[in-house]
Design a protein around this motif. Structure first.
Motif, PDB file in Angstrom:
ATOM      1  N   THR A  89       0.841  -1.208   0.000  1.00  0.00           N
ATOM      2  CA  THR A  89       0.000   0.000   0.000  1.00  0.00           C
ATOM      3  C   THR A  89       0.869   1.249   0.000  1.00  0.00           C
ATOM      4  O   THR A  89       0.533   2.247  -0.648  1.00  0.00           O
ATOM      5  CB  THR A  89      -0.943   0.036   1.214  1.00  0.00           C
TER       6      THR A  89
ATOM      7  N   VAL B 258      -7.741  -0.522  -1.103  1.00  0.00           N
ATOM      8  CA  VAL B 258      -8.694  -1.522  -1.585  1.00  0.00           C
ATOM      9  C   VAL B 258      -7.999  -2.514  -2.516  1.00  0.00           C
ATOM     10  O   VAL B 258      -8.187  -3.735  -2.406  1.00  0.00           O
ATOM     11  CB  VAL B 258      -9.880  -0.836  -2.305  1.00  0.00           C
TER      12      VAL B 258
ATOM     13  N   PHE C 287      -7.416   5.736  -0.856  1.00  0.00           N
ATOM     14  CA  PHE C 287      -8.486   4.728  -0.810  1.00  0.00           C
ATOM     15  C   PHE C 287      -8.268   3.625  -1.841  1.00  0.00           C
ATOM     16  O   PHE C 287      -8.343   2.438  -1.507  1.00  0.00           O
ATOM     17  CB  PHE C 287      -9.842   5.402  -1.040  1.00  0.00           C
ATOM     18  N   TYR C 288      -7.993   3.996  -3.091  1.00  0.00           N
ATOM     19  CA  TYR C 288      -7.824   2.978  -4.128  1.00  0.00           C
ATOM     20  C   TYR C 288      -6.675   2.019  -3.819  1.00  0.00           C
ATOM     21  O   TYR C 288      -6.850   0.788  -3.923  1.00  0.00           O
ATOM     22  CB  TYR C 288      -7.611   3.632  -5.498  1.00  0.00           C
TER      23      TYR C 288
ATOM     24  N   LEU D 162      -5.682  -4.755  -0.553  1.00  0.00           N
ATOM     25  CA  LEU D 162      -6.465  -5.656   0.301  1.00  0.00           C
ATOM     26  C   LEU D 162      -6.934  -6.867  -0.497  1.00  0.00           C
ATOM     27  O   LEU D 162      -6.878  -8.005  -0.008  1.00  0.00           O
ATOM     28  CB  LEU D 162      -7.662  -4.910   0.889  1.00  0.00           C
TER      29      LEU D 162
END
Length: 307
Positions: free
Chosen positions: A104, A152, A148-149, A155
């Motif tokens: 991330t 996600v 955010f992208y 994840l």
């Protein structure tokens, strides 16, 4: 082979056996980590405390520095523990947590650099429309999307890896790596590979967009007056150098994963595998702090107590 039900930990095999020097290595790595934390926190404080720096470019930089603190924290604490350890084992949950943090971090880094290139494109190529386009709400939205992208996307990536059946537990790195975990799988990894290709293409798209923005910016710079050209180039140079630096670090990491590097010394492989995780947190605060005039002035005022 190890049965998948028995794999409860990973062994990081890339550590050099330096029993007599591990405390020296520990001190050096700890010093680097503290230097990264101090430098990035200092610039975050400078930007937050100076109202003159509450502009989109500096807000995006602040987000970048926060991400570098996040990525460094995902790497260095476990790295320090492993240097002092003799077994170099990591539990499955902790390993996948580190994978999530490091991936991330890299994804947010590219997203942040993309947002910063768009901001500089508007400021230099569309200056009359900049204030109407880059509003406070637009800045907040871009920062939210840049975080955010990646969270996600990674994840999903980690979730696919967690579900794999593993027939081994040896990772030939000094930290946990998703590609190494997938290679240990004895189940079908087609979905993992397809998603990895999709994620790689989205990252390549971001990089191409960044380069396109800077090509347009440089085109405008060199078509203007000497003063305009010098001012624009001074503003753009740190962003472009940061992108090239991080891209080179990621290329080193990809090359290690994809090609046989047995002919390269272990110490050099460790350096190349850590470069993409340490180059930006160390390099960016120094570069931005020295290159961008307003940050340099604000930093002097904060350190020396001037108004």
């Amino acid at each position: 082979m190890l049965n998948s039900t028995r794999v409860s930990y990973f062994v990081l095999t890339a550590y050099v056996h330096t029993a007599h020097f591990k405390h020296v290595c520990f001190v050096l790595v700890l010093f680097v980590y503290l230097l990264i934390v101090c430098a990035n926190v200092l610039l975050i404080v400078v930007i937050c405390m100076n109202r003159s720096l509450h502009e989109p470019m500096y807000v995006f930089l602040c987000s970048l520095f926060v991400n570098e603190l996040y990525g460094s924290t995902g790497l260095f604490p476990l790295l320090l523990v492993q240097i002092l350890s003799d077994s170099h084992t990591v539990s499955l949950p902790l390993c996948f947590l580190q994978i999530f943090c490091l991936y991330t971090y890299a994804s947010v880094q590219f997203s942040s650099l993309c947002v910063m290139s768009y901001d500089r494109y508007l400021a230099i190529c569309c200056p009359l429309q900049y204030n109407t386009r880059m509003t406070s709400s637009r800045v907040a939205l871009l920062i939210a999307l840049s975080w955010f992208y990646p969270f996600v996307a990674i994840l999903v990536l980690v979730s696919l890896s967690v579900s794999l059946q593993l027939c081994g537990n040896m990772i030939h790195k000094v930290y946990c790596d998703n590609y190494s975990v997938v290679k240990l799988s004895c189940s079908d990894t087609t979905v993992n590979n397809l998603y990895g290709i999709f994620y790689t293409f989205t990252t390549v798209f971001l990089v191409l967009f960044i380069f396109y923005s800077y090509v347009k910016i440089l085109k405008v710079c060199f078509s203007g007056s000497k003063q305009t050209r010098q001012k624009a180039v001074n503003t753009v140079t740190p962003h472009l150098v940061s992108l090239l630096n991080f891209s080179c670090g990621c290329f080193f990491e990809i090359a290690q994963n994809r090609f046989d590097m047995k002919y390269v010394s272990n110490m050099l492989r460790i350096f190349l595998s850590l470069y993409w995780l340490t180059c930006q947190p160390l390099f960016n605060p120094v570069m931005y702090g020295l290159k961008i005039t307003m940050i340099r002035i604000a930093l002097k005022n904060l350190v020396f107590g001037k108004t």
